[in-house]
Design a protein around this motif. Sequence first.
Motif, PDB file in Angstrom:
ATOM      1  N   HIS A   1      -3.917   4.478   1.233  1.00 58.79           N
ATOM      2  CA  HIS A   1      -2.723   4.330   2.083  1.00 58.79           C
ATOM      3  C   HIS A   1      -3.115   3.853   3.480  1.00 58.79           C
ATOM      4  O   HIS A   1      -2.954   4.566   4.467  1.00 58.79           O
ATOM      5  CB  HIS A   1      -1.930   5.633   2.134  1.00 58.79           C
ATOM      6  CG  HIS A   1      -1.634   6.189   0.783  1.00 58.79           C
ATOM      7  ND1 HIS A   1      -0.918   5.477  -0.152  1.00 58.79           N
ATOM      8  CD2 HIS A   1      -1.974   7.359   0.177  1.00 58.79           C
ATOM      9  CE1 HIS A   1      -0.824   6.202  -1.262  1.00 58.79           C
ATOM     10  NE2 HIS A   1      -1.458   7.330  -1.087  1.00 58.79           N
TER      11      HIS A   1
ATOM     12  N   GLU B   1      -2.228  -1.826   4.399  1.00 65.68           N
ATOM     13  CA  GLU B   1      -1.364  -2.583   3.501  1.00 65.68           C
ATOM     14  C   GLU B   1       0.022  -1.962   3.375  1.00 65.68           C
ATOM     15  O   GLU B   1       0.969  -2.629   3.018  1.00 65.68           O
ATOM     16  CB  GLU B   1      -2.027  -2.727   2.123  1.00 65.68           C
ATOM     17  CG  GLU B   1      -1.943  -1.508   1.226  1.00 65.68           C
ATOM     18  CD  GLU B   1      -2.745  -0.319   1.710  1.00 65.68           C
ATOM     19  OE1 GLU B   1      -3.579  -0.490   2.600  1.00 65.68           O
ATOM     20  OE2 GLU B   1      -2.520   0.789   1.207  1.00 65.68           O
ATOM     21  N   GLU B   2       0.133  -0.673   3.681  1.00 71.22           N
ATOM     22  CA  GLU B   2       1.449  -0.061   3.584  1.00 71.22           C
ATOM     23  C   GLU B   2       1.845   0.706   4.833  1.00 71.22           C
ATOM     24  O   GLU B   2       3.000   1.101   4.958  1.00 71.22           O
ATOM     25  CB  GLU B   2       1.523   0.873   2.373  1.00 71.22           C
ATOM     26  CG  GLU B   2       0.706   2.138   2.501  1.00 71.22           C
ATOM     27  CD  GLU B   2       1.044   3.127   1.399  1.00 71.22           C
ATOM     28  OE1 GLU B   2       0.237   3.239   0.490  1.00 71.22           O
ATOM     29  OE2 GLU B   2       2.109   3.760   1.448  1.00 71.22           O
TER      30      GLU B   2
ATOM     31  N   MET C   1       8.278  -2.141   5.949  1.00 65.11           N
ATOM     32  CA  MET C   1       7.171  -2.647   5.126  1.00 65.11           C
ATOM     33  C   MET C   1       7.104  -4.172   5.233  1.00 65.11           C
ATOM     34  O   MET C   1       8.113  -4.864   5.049  1.00 65.11           O
ATOM     35  CB  MET C   1       7.426  -2.233   3.674  1.00 65.11           C
ATOM     36  CG  MET C   1       6.382  -2.699   2.722  1.00 65.11           C
ATOM     37  SD  MET C   1       4.822  -1.847   3.009  1.00 65.11           S
ATOM     38  CE  MET C   1       3.683  -2.945   2.203  1.00 65.11           C
TER      39      MET C   1
END
Lengths: 702, 209
Positions: free
Chosen positions: A475, A478-479, A530
Amino acid sequence: MSGYGGWAGKVLRVDLSTGRIWTEDTIDRYKEFLGGTGIGYKVMWDEVPAGTKPYDPENRIIFGVGPLAGTGAPCNGRTAITTLWPTCWPIPLVASGHMGGQFAAKLKYAGYDAIVIQGKAARPVWLMIVDQKVEIHDARRIWGQGIRGATAAIAEIMGQDAVVAAIGQAGENLVPMSVVMNAVSHSAGGVGSVMGSKNLKAIGVRGTGSIRIAGKKGDWEKLIKYHLSLLGGNNQHVVPNSPQPWAEFYDPKSRWNASRGKRWGAAAHLVDTGTCAPRETNRIAYRSNTAAFFLGDNLWKHTVRGNGCTSCPIRCHTMLKVPAVAAKYGIPAVGQNTCVGLFFGSAFFKKLPDGPRGETSLEACMVGMHLADDLGVWCNYGQLQRDFIKLYYDGVIKKKLGSREFNSYSWNRYEQGDPAFLFELLPRIAGKEGELGTALGLGTGHMLERWGLSEEEWGKDKDLSYWKMGHPKHHASEEAGQCGLLINLMYNRDAQCHSHTNFLRNGLPLPLQKKLAAELWGAPEAVDGMGDYKPMHPAKARMAKWSLLRKELHDSLSLCNWMGPWVASPLRERGYRGDDSIESMLYKLATGDDKDREEMDKVGERIFLLHRALTIRGMGTKEMRDRHDRIPAWVFADKAGKPPFTKGTTRLDRDDVRVALDMLYDELGWDRATGAPTRETYRKFGLDGVAAALAKRNLVPP
Amino acid sequence: MKGQASMAGAGKEDRTRPGDAVVRPRDTMAEHVAALIRKRSAAGELITAAEIPDLWEVEYPSFPDADGSGEDIAGILTRLVHENEDLHKLSGAGSPCYYSDLHMTAAYAQIVLHKQEGPLRLIAETVRQNSREYQRPVALDIFTQPPFNLEYNQVRDYLSIMTAMAGYGDIATTSSSASRIYLYSTAHLEREHAVMLAEWLDVGQAHNP
């Protein structure tokens, strides 16, 4: 022992070299570090000098639980296992693995807050703990058995009330990619071989005691009900995955995936999960079906029930029944696990005949679970499987293996997606058989070094998910943008932090998330949409710091950081707020130690600071910014060439990340230039002795 | 950082719960109509003014006819919405509908309304709402699940129809690398953003469990 509740009061010490068994007073030595990773780091700092190797008898392996373990607090089943990490590359450094199950509670009921193992037994042994009775037993009869066989053999001796944490053949054979496991499926990755190096096959615990709660019974019960009222589904997703009459919001990717009509189809009597509305706190266990979430709705018909840890209503380990695999592969029809453990087997295949959610995929999952959870092979959060696919399809495996070994594998079977291939591969990893089995069992960093491959190249490929030091992202950017990146820089393995991602994925619309974020971290800019990242902001650094400290707090209290924190809730009448003080409220009532949220955060920070100090001492440098907090190249790349901060990319900007690091270091009281804590910061958290020891080696910034 | 140290509200309901709302004898037609709305809402359905007389005969055969009481149904409904916190009027493309939020949220009522308005509008409004409020594309297959309950191929057919119809020009599709079809509204999501999000939702998250 003082009058505190919560703690059992003693730390069990075992020297396997001498056979000596003794105890220490938890409060005297470890109260300021709570338990769990806190005790683990403290022992490692005090007793394991820099330069020690994971398999040296002088290394310690600490099974630490916290003052909330074994109480009625929700989600209190975590055991933190701290040691020198064998898969940490290029040198081993301190890290911890975490297992749920029943071990933490049983250890407390036996009267212990931790077990510290040191030395090395002359022959295979297992440790039997029955309250005050602690004995080292000969394990030669069970050495060589898988986890299930060893567990059953010990359970026959200790009885059904015992919990057994055991290693499989992988741990025995000193395969770094190995686990210890209790309660069928609850494993801590990365530590199996450290137990194996000490000739310790298993620890069996039976406890007949109880945990005293310092506060009034009525207050405790009220607090537990309050905490339960704030719970969502798995990973604290607070909205359902489909529109429900009771819900204002929904998110198809929510793990709150039960609803009326969703049924446990393989239960003895068909169970309908019901409406699963937020106020139905006696039915929280029905909210999430992890297998259906990860493997598809087809899994509802194979679901027997949800299983899980002591005192956790979420039940994230789904028990599955797939009769076909018994006949086809000769394995049990029933298996259980969660998250990557569920798809350990299917993840090895690039292609499966009927797709990633077909029957063959499910069979591969069942075969993978059966083999990995018995042999005790670790997947390193899926990096093992990603590495394997890349190595095979890039032709590296063929190049590195002799033709005899290469041809001993059924590669046609592999390419066709036949789950039976796993019977060829996984036992060879556990047995260190051949070049392939040996290399894969080392972990990514050491495997790459052995085969002369570039770790830097591995870090360029976003699809590989590789991060640094032999481990993948967990985590990261990228997120979770800069916040996720910062968190992932801090540890010596994958970060295992869910504080931030459980908030970002909670399912609430972004404006509502921003509103809560502003209350928690001072500004709505703490969170971005996001793929719509904005430049660094101080609130993001505060969120990152909070996430790290909350993780350490959870790991030291035995609360589950996979389920918490609980700062958002499913309660519309609360504006979907959770409670940022739930940990301190539970701690205060359980122990009687009057600490509020800010004071508990300081304890979390002390623990995290000690982890940083251990890392600095282990690396022998204070230049953490350059040498430890390294960022893989894929973070700054975009396949389509989109620039950072444009919609549709998670690419970050190097200058912005430099600012992000400055801000986090400032928040933590660490030196910007080196990324090392200052002497003043150590002093602020009562770690003057740590500062002095580091200063002697020039490891504290001027 | 602010915490919420108060446990106020723990273990309590914020609103009266379904089934408990009307316990006293109903002696007016308006109360019976309110009960009808709540009952329909509890069943997951909306009610229109035109439906009330027919339902009335089934539910309250011993009570005076709905249209013979001297009160105008439309007037009663207006008054009920004004006087009862839980009752709401919902206006869509057709006749106004009524529901009780004791049994369904406004968001859910909107979905039920769109469902009544037909599959094209149901699909389009759901896609628009997801793009607008959540900034996300939605997988086509969510429409095969409750409460939508459409067939997969039906949805594909409806999408084909929508491409040729006025009023649906903003509904667009993209596919993940795992071949799952996602829908989004170009009025609220840029294409490149939607493409990236679809890949993240379908493939990326599987690598970030």
